[in-house]
Structure formats: structure tokens, C-alpha cells
Motif scaffolding. Structure first.
Motif, short mmCIF file in Angstrom:
data_model
loop_
_atom_site.label_atom_id
_atom_site.label_comp_id
_atom_site.label_asym_id
_atom_site.label_seq_id
_atom_site.Cartn_x
_atom_site.Cartn_y
_atom_site.Cartn_z
N GLU A 26 0.83 -1.20 0.00
CA GLU A 26 0.00 0.00 0.00
C GLU A 26 0.86 1.25 0.00
N SER A 44 0.60 2.77 6.72
CA SER A 44 -0.11 2.86 5.44
C SER A 44 -1.56 3.20 5.74
N GLU A 71 -9.79 3.08 6.76
CA GLU A 71 -8.58 3.42 6.01
C GLU A 71 -8.23 4.88 6.26
#
Length: 223
Positions: A26, A44, A71
Motif C-alpha cells: 500500500e 499505510s 482506512e
């Protein structure tokens, strides 16, 4: 060592061609060596990864301790002076959240407390905080962390314990509301904050006397 945003980690020798040491799956949001350079933390969008000084993996875990699906879009890392713990502040939907971890990637946090005025969570490690920004700095002893809340009309620097519970705060002028970085002095007697204000950039130095924080110095950085 050169760490690229696309996930590539290169070993650089000025007399040799750069060598690829590792490839992360990532994009890398943040990376920082421990003060003793024994460990490298890489963040990440979804993971926190710990490597040793030879770039061998030592551990990996989700960036958030409550959900594997979250995320992050931005992150910052700060180490304690002894290299035994670090904090990651990361932006997720709803605001920023900050977690302390030891070198085994175990999360250090305390229970959340309700704010009697608004019912909001006071712990920065319990959930995303709407006004919390990315800049953070762990006090060299590791006891406290400095951060920044960009509240409309009343921006303030905040201090919280390693478990995420708020310890104190003090307001700063609206003129300096774009805080970019925070750093403690080695003896933790002063806290420095770099800022951007229109076309001006500078560094604010704060020190604590009689349990209150004062702006000791303001240094302008020439363009």
C-alpha cells in the motif's frame, strides 16, 4: 534508507546503484525511525508495520484498534526518547484519532470519559475527534503527548496522557491556527510549534510556569 510514498523502500549508497530493500503493498502515509534507530515504523492506509534496523519485519497490525475496515488518509508518528513506545495520529472519517503502541504493537489506552458539557468523548484514542489535527509530539519521557485541536474561533494545543485521556490544554491566537509540526525540547521544559499564517511562517515556543503555559518566543522564518 529512502522511503517512497508509493511503498518502495530503497537502500542508498552514493557509490552504488540504489537497491530495493522492500515493497509495501500500500501507499505509505508516514514512516519514522526510533531515536536509537533500532526500529522503523511505517504507516499505510490500513496497517502499522514495524521493521528492525536491517528492515526485517517485526510485526504488523491494523492502523485502527476498533475496525479492520477503516482506512486512514493522513498520518503522523512520534517516538518516546527511549524508543520503547510510539504514537500514531491518523485521519479517518469523522476526524483524527491517536493511539500509543509499544514495540510489540500492543495498544496502550484508557477508558473514555464523557464530556459533561457536550457528551463528547475526551479520549483521543477512543474514537475520531472532529477538531484534532495530525501534528503530535510525545514528551521525551513518554508520559504525555502534545497535539493540536483546530476549533473554530478557539484553536488550542492539548496535552493528553499515553492512555489517550486529556490532561490539559491552552488556547493560541487565531493568527497561528495553521499548526504544521510540534516538538518538545529534550528536558520537556518547552514545546515548539511551527505554523503557517498567510505568507508568513514561524515557530512558537511555549513554556510552563506555575501550571500555566506561556508563549515565550515567536520566531519568523524568512521567505
Amino acid at each position: 534508507v529512502l522511503i517512497q510514498k508509493n511503498g518502495t523502500i530503497l537502500l542508498i549508497d552514493i557509490q552504488k546503484k540504489p537497491q530495493v530493500a522492500a515493497e509495501m503493498p500500500e501507499q505509505i502515509l508516514a514512516a519514522k525511525w526510533s531515536p536509537n534507530e533500532e526500529f522503523l515504523v511505517i504507516v499505510s492506509g490500513k496497517f502499522v508495520i514495524l521493521l528492525d534496523s536491517q528492515l526485517n519485519p517485526k510485526g504488523e497490525g491494523p492502523i485502527d484498534d476498533c475496525s479492520n475496515d477503516l482506512e486512514a488518509t493522513e498520518a503522523k508518528i512520534s517516538w518516546s526518547a527511549d524508543g520503547k513506545m510510539f504514537a500514531t495520529c491518523y485521519r479517518i472519517p469523522g476526524g483524527c484519532k491517536c493511539l500509543h503502541r509499544d514495540i510489540n504493537l500492543k495498544v496502550i489506552k484508557g477508558p473514555a470519559k464523557a464530556d459533561p458539557e457536550g457528551g463528547l468523548v475526551q479520549s483521543v484514542s477512543e474514537g475520531p475527534c472532529k477538531y484534532l489535527e495530525i501534528p503530535i509530539s510525545i514528551m521525551p519521557s513518554g508520559a504525555f503527548v502534545a497535539g493540536y485541536e483546530k476549533k473554530p474561533g478557539e484553536p488550542e494545543l492539548i496535552i493528553w496522557e499515553r492512555n489517550g485521556l486529556k490532561h490539559g490544554s491552552f488556547q493560541i491566537s487565531e493568527e497561528y491556527k495553521e499548526i504544521k509540526q510540534l516538538e518538545w525540547t529534550l528536558d520537556a521544559s518547552c514545546l515548539a510549534a511551527s505554523y503557517k499564517s498567510g505568507e508568513k511562517s514561524g515557530i512558537l515556543i511555549f513554556n510552563r510556569m506555575n501550571y500555566k503555559w506561556y508563549n515565550k518566543l515567536c520566531l519568523l522564518i524568512p521567505e
